[in-house]
Design a protein around this motif. Structure first.
Motif, mmCIF file in Angstrom:
data_model
loop_
_atom_site.group_PDB
_atom_site.id
_atom_site.type_symbol
_atom_site.label_atom_id
_atom_site.label_comp_id
_atom_site.label_asym_id
_atom_site.label_seq_id
_atom_site.Cartn_x
_atom_site.Cartn_y
_atom_site.Cartn_z
ATOM 1 N N SER A 174 1.292 -1.595 0.506
ATOM 2 C CA SER A 174 0.346 0.019 -0.253
ATOM 3 C C SER A 174 1.140 1.179 -0.515
ATOM 4 O O SER A 174 0.653 2.055 -0.733
ATOM 5 C CB SER A 174 -1.011 -0.181 1.598
ATOM 6 O OG SER A 174 -1.748 1.453 1.214
ATOM 7 N N MET A 175 1.951 1.211 0.795
ATOM 8 C CA MET A 175 3.120 2.257 0.827
ATOM 9 C C MET A 175 4.029 2.421 -0.178
ATOM 10 O O MET A 175 3.776 4.018 -0.952
ATOM 11 C CB MET A 175 3.981 2.362 2.232
ATOM 12 C CG MET A 175 2.849 2.459 3.728
ATOM 13 S SD MET A 175 2.130 4.704 3.856
ATOM 14 C CE MET A 175 0.498 3.754 3.799
ATOM 15 N N MET A 176 4.000 2.218 -0.656
ATOM 16 C CA MET A 176 4.773 1.792 -2.340
ATOM 17 C C MET A 176 4.040 2.136 -3.361
ATOM 18 O O MET A 176 4.609 2.979 -3.811
ATOM 19 C CB MET A 176 5.371 0.219 -2.579
ATOM 20 C CG MET A 176 6.518 -0.068 -1.354
ATOM 21 S SD MET A 176 7.585 0.805 -1.486
ATOM 22 C CE MET A 176 8.589 0.302 -3.067
ATOM 23 N N LEU A 177 3.110 2.395 -3.691
ATOM 24 C CA LEU A 177 1.943 2.406 -4.542
ATOM 25 C C LEU A 177 1.750 3.570 -3.992
ATOM 26 O O LEU A 177 1.424 5.011 -5.166
ATOM 27 C CB LEU A 177 1.465 1.346 -4.461
ATOM 28 C CG LEU A 177 0.611 0.245 -5.015
ATOM 29 C CD1 LEU A 177 -0.293 -0.673 -4.982
ATOM 30 C CD2 LEU A 177 1.036 0.029 -6.329
ATOM 31 N N ILE A 211 -5.379 12.338 -2.472
ATOM 32 C CA ILE A 211 -4.585 11.019 -2.042
ATOM 33 C C ILE A 211 -6.088 11.267 -0.917
ATOM 34 O O ILE A 211 -5.759 9.735 -0.898
ATOM 35 C CB ILE A 211 -2.836 11.496 -2.005
ATOM 36 C CG1 ILE A 211 -2.104 11.305 -2.848
ATOM 37 C CG2 ILE A 211 -2.925 9.927 -0.922
ATOM 38 C CD1 ILE A 211 -0.688 11.751 -2.851
ATOM 39 N N ALA A 212 -5.942 11.907 -0.206
ATOM 40 C CA ALA A 212 -6.994 11.231 0.811
ATOM 41 C C ALA A 212 -8.036 11.098 0.164
ATOM 42 O O ALA A 212 -8.414 10.252 0.887
ATOM 43 C CB ALA A 212 -6.707 12.637 1.730
ATOM 44 N N MET A 264 -5.202 5.416 -9.933
ATOM 45 C CA MET A 264 -4.954 4.345 -9.907
ATOM 46 C C MET A 264 -4.133 2.665 -8.919
ATOM 47 O O MET A 264 -4.603 2.307 -8.072
ATOM 48 C CB MET A 264 -5.054 3.321 -11.080
ATOM 49 C CG MET A 264 -6.176 3.570 -12.529
ATOM 50 S SD MET A 264 -7.564 3.418 -12.078
ATOM 51 C CE MET A 264 -7.488 1.801 -11.498
ATOM 52 N N ALA A 265 -3.057 3.855 -8.957
ATOM 53 C CA ALA A 265 -2.203 2.993 -8.061
ATOM 54 C C ALA A 265 -2.715 3.501 -6.852
ATOM 55 O O ALA A 265 -2.241 2.565 -5.484
ATOM 56 C CB ALA A 265 -0.613 3.380 -8.107
ATOM 57 N N VAL A 266 -2.888 4.428 -5.913
ATOM 58 C CA VAL A 266 -3.205 5.022 -5.044
ATOM 59 C C VAL A 266 -4.249 4.546 -4.596
ATOM 60 O O VAL A 266 -4.930 3.664 -2.961
ATOM 61 C CB VAL A 266 -3.458 6.837 -4.441
ATOM 62 C CG1 VAL A 266 -3.932 7.378 -3.136
ATOM 63 C CG2 VAL A 266 -1.858 7.414 -4.447
ATOM 64 N N LEU A 267 -5.647 4.133 -5.424
ATOM 65 C CA LEU A 267 -6.606 3.901 -4.956
ATOM 66 C C LEU A 267 -6.319 2.456 -5.321
ATOM 67 O O LEU A 267 -7.264 1.380 -3.875
ATOM 68 C CB LEU A 267 -7.475 3.852 -6.329
ATOM 69 C CG LEU A 267 -8.999 2.884 -6.493
ATOM 70 C CD1 LEU A 267 -9.554 3.824 -5.221
ATOM 71 C CD2 LEU A 267 -9.654 2.722 -7.617
#
Length: 294
Positions: A76-79, A92-93, A149-152
């Motif tokens: 999750s953190m890497m994305l 992001i939030a 998409m990565a953050v989602l």
């Protein structure tokens, strides 16, 4: 600590986390930003455990908890850190604000919590809000689309971790959980930093140093521990309800402190997501309001 105090403190920390992530990657690259955060957090958490004489166990149940919390948190953190290079902190939030929807969905499968028609409507409204945000003029580059998409996916992974930890239900001290998971995953962050060849930054501004220090101490050591504390005392869905509040506060902080422009379409999409979350968590919100008014 009273549960209510822990809840309010978690709201504050989660409101500032997205901006802290953004500031910590602006000058350093996302791998240095996250690796330095986690290494410092590991040292600080073990110091807290030593001073407070908290035992960090490595029995089977504890290791299962560390894996559920740590490995999925690593993904999750890497994305999220990668995506933070290309999109505003407020967005992001907002994307992480969909957490209660995914948490409710996974809890219905793993914890036998009912996924009602009302929750389905909330889920669909949240997805509609994401679609609106995706069509915002803010997302004009291909990298921004991939970042969203990565953050989602990072938010969905975090929801899986939340439900998995609740399912395991290990009676572990929150600081011990934080120390254990960081011990497990910090080598992964360092390996990723080494493999992808991001070197040590030539210089770091005071803002970047402050952001990394804040993310290491407050967001990681205190924030993770408060999160695990709340998971021990509340249902997973009620903990995820915090994300109903933090998207708006985080977007306002991004505007005030980082001068991030927020397109009206993004606000419209955020409104849809928050309305969907309110519908999804209607019963919990009503119960909370009744308790406040009684």
């Amino acid at each position: 600590m009273p549960v209510g105090t822990a809840y309010l403190a978690t709201i504050f920390i989660w409101s500032t986390t997205a901006l802290g992530i953004r500031w910590s990657v602006d000058e350093t690259g996302f791998l240095f930003g996250i690796a330095s955060r986690m290494v410092l957090a590991l040292v600080l958490t073990w110091l807290v455990c030593l001073v407070m004489r908290i035992r960090v166990g490595f029995d089977k149940l504890s290791l299962q908890t560390y894996f559920a919390a740590g490995f999925l948190q690593f993904v999750s953190m890497m994305l999220t850190y990668w995506g933070a290079q290309f999109i505003p902190s407020g967005l992001i939030a907002v994307l992480y604000g969909t957490g209660p929807i995914w948490t409710g969905l996974f809890a219905s499968w793993w914890l036998s919590e009912r996924f009602t028609r009302r929750k389905l409507i909330g889920l669909l409204m949240g997805v509609a809000g994401l679609v609106v945000i995706h069509h915002s003029s803010v997302l004009v580059s291909g990298q921004a689309w991939f970042a969203v998409m990565a953050v989602l996916v990072g938010a969905v992974t975090q929801a899986v971790s939340t439900v998995w930890i609740k399912r395991i239900g290990a009676p572990i001290d929150p600081f011990a959980t934080t120390a254990g998971l960081l011990t497990l995953v910090v080598p992964l962050y360092l390996i990723a930093w080494w493999l992808f060849g991001q070197g040590w930054p030539a210089s770091l501004s005071p803002r970047t140093l402050l952001a990394i220090g804040y993310m290491s101490s407050v967001a990681s050591v205190i924030g993770f521990s408060l999160f695990f504390y709340l998971l021990k005392h509340l249902q997973a869905g009620k903990v995820a309800l915090i994300q109903l509040i933090t998207p708006v506060t985080a977007m306002l902080l991004g505007q005030m402190l980082n001068h991030e422009p927020v397109d009206p379409v993004v606000w419209a999409g955020t409104g849809l997501i928050l309305l969907g979350l309110a519908i999804h968590q209607y019963a919990g919100l009503r119960m909370g309001l009744n308790r406040m008014l009684s």
